[in-house]
Design a protein around this motif. Sequence first.
Motif, short mmCIF file in Angstrom:
data_model
loop_
_atom_site.label_atom_id
_atom_site.label_comp_id
_atom_site.label_asym_id
_atom_site.label_seq_id
_atom_site.Cartn_x
_atom_site.Cartn_y
_atom_site.Cartn_z
N ILE A 155 0.83 -1.19 0.00
CA ILE A 155 0.00 0.00 0.00
C ILE A 155 0.86 1.24 0.00
O ILE A 155 1.98 1.25 0.52
N LEU A 157 0.56 5.76 -1.55
CA LEU A 157 -0.11 6.66 -2.46
C LEU A 157 0.28 6.25 -3.87
O LEU A 157 1.46 6.29 -4.21
N GLY A 158 -0.68 5.84 -4.65
CA GLY A 158 -0.33 5.34 -5.98
C GLY A 158 -1.05 6.13 -7.05
O GLY A 158 -2.11 6.71 -6.82
N LEU A 159 -0.47 6.12 -8.23
CA LEU A 159 -1.09 6.80 -9.35
C LEU A 159 -2.39 6.08 -9.71
O LEU A 159 -2.38 4.90 -10.03
N VAL A 160 -3.50 6.76 -9.60
CA VAL A 160 -4.77 6.17 -10.03
C VAL A 160 -4.73 6.05 -11.55
O VAL A 160 -4.56 7.04 -12.26
N TYR A 208 -8.84 -6.17 -1.54
CA TYR A 208 -8.36 -7.30 -0.75
C TYR A 208 -8.64 -8.57 -1.54
O TYR A 208 -9.77 -8.81 -1.97
N HIS A 222 -3.42 -7.33 0.27
CA HIS A 222 -4.04 -6.02 0.42
C HIS A 222 -3.30 -5.04 -0.49
O HIS A 222 -2.12 -4.78 -0.30
N ASN A 224 -3.53 -1.10 -2.28
CA ASN A 224 -4.18 0.15 -1.90
C ASN A 224 -3.40 1.33 -2.50
O ASN A 224 -2.20 1.45 -2.28
N TRP A 225 -4.13 2.16 -3.24
CA TRP A 225 -3.50 3.37 -3.82
C TRP A 225 -3.66 4.59 -2.92
O TRP A 225 -3.16 5.67 -3.26
N LEU A 226 -4.40 4.47 -1.84
CA LEU A 226 -4.80 5.67 -1.09
C LEU A 226 -4.11 5.81 0.25
O LEU A 226 -4.50 6.62 1.08
N SER A 227 -3.08 5.03 0.49
CA SER A 227 -2.46 5.08 1.81
C SER A 227 -1.27 6.03 1.84
O SER A 227 -0.31 5.85 1.09
N PRO A 228 -1.29 7.01 2.70
CA PRO A 228 -0.16 7.94 2.77
C PRO A 228 1.06 7.30 3.40
O PRO A 228 2.15 7.82 3.27
N VAL A 229 0.86 6.19 4.08
CA VAL A 229 2.02 5.44 4.55
C VAL A 229 2.26 4.30 3.58
O VAL A 229 1.34 3.71 3.04
N ILE A 231 3.58 0.65 2.93
CA ILE A 231 3.87 -0.62 3.59
C ILE A 231 4.05 -1.67 2.51
O ILE A 231 3.25 -1.76 1.58
#
Lengths: 350, 350, 350, 350
Positions: A155, A157-160, A208, A222, A224-229, A231
């Motif tokens: 996860i 922050l990813g380019l949508v 998920y 899991h 996720n493109w929207l996580s500022p952290v 992982i």
Amino acid sequence: MTTPIGIAVVGAGYWGPNLVRNFQGSPAFRLRWLCDLDVERARRVLGGYSTVQVTADLDEVLADPEVQAVAIATPAGTHLPVALAALRAGKHVLVEKPLAATYEEGRQLVEEADRRGLTLMCDHTYCYTPAVLRIRELLRSGELGELHFLDSVRINLGLVQRDIDVVWDLAPHDLSILDFVLPDAVRPVAVAAHGADGIGAGRACVAYLTLELSNGAIAHIHVNWLSPVKIRTTIVGGSKRTLVWDDLNPSQRVAIYDRGVDVASPEELGDEQRRDILVSYRSGDMVAPALTEREALRTMVDEYARAITSGEPALTDGRSGLRVLEILQAASRSLAEGGTMIKLDEGHMA
Amino acid sequence: MTTPIGIAVVGAGYWGPNLVRNFQGSPAFRLRWLCDLDVERARRVLGGYSTVQVTADLDEVLADPEVQAVAIATPAGTHLPVALAALRAGKHVLVEKPLAATYEEGRQLVEEADRRGLTLMCDHTYCYTPAVLRIRELLRSGELGELHFLDSVRINLGLVQRDIDVVWDLAPHDLSILDFVLPDAVRPVAVAAHGADGIGAGRACVAYLTLELSNGAIAHIHVNWLSPVKIRTTIVGGSKRTLVWDDLNPSQRVAIYDRGVDVASPEELGDEQRRDILVSYRSGDMVAPALTEREALRTMVDEYARAITSGEPALTDGRSGLRVLEILQAASRSLAEGGTMIKLDEGHMA
Amino acid sequence: MTTPIGIAVVGAGYWGPNLVRNFQGSPAFRLRWLCDLDVERARRVLGGYSTVQVTADLDEVLADPEVQAVAIATPAGTHLPVALAALRAGKHVLVEKPLAATYEEGRQLVEEADRRGLTLMCDHTYCYTPAVLRIRELLRSGELGELHFLDSVRINLGLVQRDIDVVWDLAPHDLSILDFVLPDAVRPVAVAAHGADGIGAGRACVAYLTLELSNGAIAHIHVNWLSPVKIRTTIVGGSKRTLVWDDLNPSQRVAIYDRGVDVASPEELGDEQRRDILVSYRSGDMVAPALTEREALRTMVDEYARAITSGEPALTDGRSGLRVLEILQAASRSLAEGGTMIKLDEGHMA
Amino acid sequence: MTTPIGIAVVGAGYWGPNLVRNFQGSPAFRLRWLCDLDVERARRVLGGYSTVQVTADLDEVLADPEVQAVAIATPAGTHLPVALAALRAGKHVLVEKPLAATYEEGRQLVEEADRRGLTLMCDHTYCYTPAVLRIRELLRSGELGELHFLDSVRINLGLVQRDIDVVWDLAPHDLSILDFVLPDAVRPVAVAAHGADGIGAGRACVAYLTLELSNGAIAHIHVNWLSPVKIRTTIVGGSKRTLVWDDLNPSQRVAIYDRGVDVASPEELGDEQRRDILVSYRSGDMVAPALTEREALRTMVDEYARAITSGEPALTDGRSGLRVLEILQAASRSLAEGGTMIKLDEGHMA
């Protein structure tokens, strides 16, 4: 030393420059061309000091007899025509993940390569990290024991993306790793996917995946493109040891825990009521093995050379790319159906 | 200062000692009894220097007119008879999570307490941590924006329980937190659960819960008894900010990221093809607010006193315990059915 | 089981409550008294449910024939009179660190205890953590090889003390640990201290101690009251292995690295010019041993009982407290002299 | 756009390739030559696809009228002759840290560049990281308040060097950063150094530098070649805020704590006895600012171009390199004298 393999890279976008750099760094290859519809972009990638040729014309590349192999880093939707043209021109083909936009398209590539006796390889880069190579070794040799669960979190922050959702963007990494490290006897048999499009992007930005494995174990991913952290952690739980791979911890990427839960074997068990005392903890040491810090792409490039030279399938050959596509496609169906568990049917081409 | 509320703790097992310590430390209560079928165990909990009375006889406790309230920390299967007896004796009741062994049993408790005008509270301890109180405040006040996703991981080497699986053991924490922090307008509407029993324990030791929320957001919970690494991290993704709660990082439990993905509103959008450029990053600062380090149980005990004294429902009253039970029960059904999404029907008692 | 040792705790301030709790928890002791000039404070420490006696009168405690031992947790400036009175009353004595306010005062205590054949022990709590006990074992057994350097950082926002600077407040921990883990043949021989009083507190709030050890190794201690981040990390560099103790990382407090620098032995060396190729890296594994999570104070209390019962010196006896005082005093002198290296003269009492 | 500055890189060892890559990437420069006594090594650095010229002959480079500037990445002992030759040939000069092997040699370079009106810049790379640029801004603008202490740790398994000790190898980084971030009014006035050569390498492999600053603050640097764990953390303690820079934590390199110790101003103080209650904690938030992830060398290369073009001194000009050399030389003297505090005498050239 043998003559280097003449290679052309097709696609100078996000991933192409990495391929350019690594093929240039490998004595097994001689980079002849960088091909991109946007010639200026290709020139920028090579920089102002390069002797490599640039073109927007794929045919020019494929017509060059000094080119024996191509590496394709174009959008997934174009993999089929570009790779097919290359194979038909008698070139070995490496394709960026995913192998193709659909399982059906991927199958055409595999069949074409088979027919012509050419190497078809999928650039599942993560499989060539020292960490994943070690996980494969530990899991397939039995050192971790039987697999109980595999949990992967990727996860950031990813380019949508315009064309694809987060499953098709990120899960190929985890699915190719899963395919790579599992013992041959253990295979995914079904997948369910849940997702959400919090930001109204028109496609899942958080998802998920739950996979049932043939031995009863569970794998979970899991993305996720929207996580500022950020992982990137995978836990591989085995009956003997559990391994944690934290790709963002360079000083301790892999940790192997000799801790766990011991259960007495069924025959030793008296009755159900005493079960709780038959489960005990092992509180053993943790070992973080020294891993080399070799760039994965360099190892991938070596494997491509090995496959071309030997005629043997690459570790991440077209078929592995196809297995990943099958799961992605089933996951998309599950997502559309609100999380139904979709059976996988690996039989057809394996 | 008013007279302290006379209290008895029932159950001197894993959780009872924490209740004993916190009720003793609270000026709002006067601890009268510690009751356990195993009197020796109760004595050991109190230690050799205590003036608190010990008994194995619940009736003796309930007959004591100086006892106005009880706190029950016995196995879930006994919550119904013990709590019912206490309510019928006119005592206020605090119950360790989960409220009861089944939704039906929990409902009996809620109805009995309602009928008698007594406080029924569920010890959802985590809701009273400074971190969760802050999350509740930030999410309900709109500071995080609208909720997009909530992802919770609670994994560790855990005691494999005789009676219950990992969902019933650990997920009540996450579900009660979810219930606690959600704005009133947003509710879980369905749940799916996937699990595995890697070690042959006869019940799920690893499980994943996916909840659909009424606003289209997703909540996901990973509970796991088999992980040698301990992780307790919750990510709360909102439209304005995203919050990460890492309960194992005392120096930075809560981090609020002003980073994220911005999407232009639909009316601004030209055509689908330009979508990718309409999604942009915000790369803002992160703030880790200073939180007090108050013990959650102490705050919970204060809330119990407040509820008893004021006659108002506790923040985690019987109804919140019931809502958690409903989801647990649906999750069990989903697990048994291989992951089907089960609709929740909150209407009946809310 | 033998009769428990009657004990009194003197001082109900910061540290006293921890002693009260641990002596109450130990079957080897029976806590008779908590003594503090402020009786109300003592009552608050015991809470409203205790059978332990409270007094402001030390003489009353020392006159009690059921008291065989005392534990002193009063300000350092009062250690001499309180401990001396206790010894003269025939009581065994445990003193919170530092042993006394000066080396000279500490020596009086050691001599008095010697003369009377009583146990004098210093509560160097950290020495009894599982981590330090393990470090002691590994260093003294030779498993780490010869000590090259020891680097300790103990920084946090700390209470600026009225009477003492940060060296006297925090460095006793590190110095007592150093004293505890060093092989008998290796001793500190000199110390230099540098410090600063950034905030105008009238005493050093940040300080660095450098110790020369008898084998040529170096030990360095950073103590700091002004750091908003808390760090408690000690690196023990040996010729075979290097150990890192991170006291704030409960899941991996001790890590032993089989990595390092290998130097060829002098006789193998040709000439100086080839030295650089004679130094090579070992890039070995790291092992984080499973440690029990026992509270250090509990182990310290056990050791006090063992010393009293056996008549043998405690692991952290008065003499070890005295060695720490000698270094503290030399460090203060160095600080006053702007960082001069002060020779230690351990001969006098060892 | 103006014509790019013709540049030659001298030295193709450890650091040269980074310079080559960054000068090639900068539109402000045109890389003409890579010069190394070992021509094969230079060729390997450029790779098999480069149009850049290679030579072992410095004179050939300096005779090229298209070369206006050089960048020197040869061993420190050769900086004087190489840089002097370049300056005398009328070329601008960038030198890898340290500026020269001695203060005296460095002074010759500064004077020569001054005389000829050429740019002399020292490649203090760390000063150009986004983190250090931010620290400079925060400290010089007063946002952190007055500096109380600066603590820097730079430890890792490092190559034991043939010519220089760990102070000369690593401390130039920390000293140049210190020089860069300090407000103009605050300067180092004295330095003491302690070190040890645990492994018999013939030079210090572990060292600690303590600097007194002109405002009474303290700066401390720990450099270490023998640590199997890598730490690169700097704490900058100010009267208003404290900043922690952890260079190994890409997701949170800089954290600014609004926490600290408040001391009442002297005039408010009654008597010494009440001092302890006049010191209080602020337990404020922490902010981790969003930093760009720009490569420091790229920014350094831009600054070199700016200095050459504008004729203004670079941020890390020869004089800053000289100030670092002065401290290094004083530290060496202190080390030889067993830790004496050595006064710095900045007056001579500033």
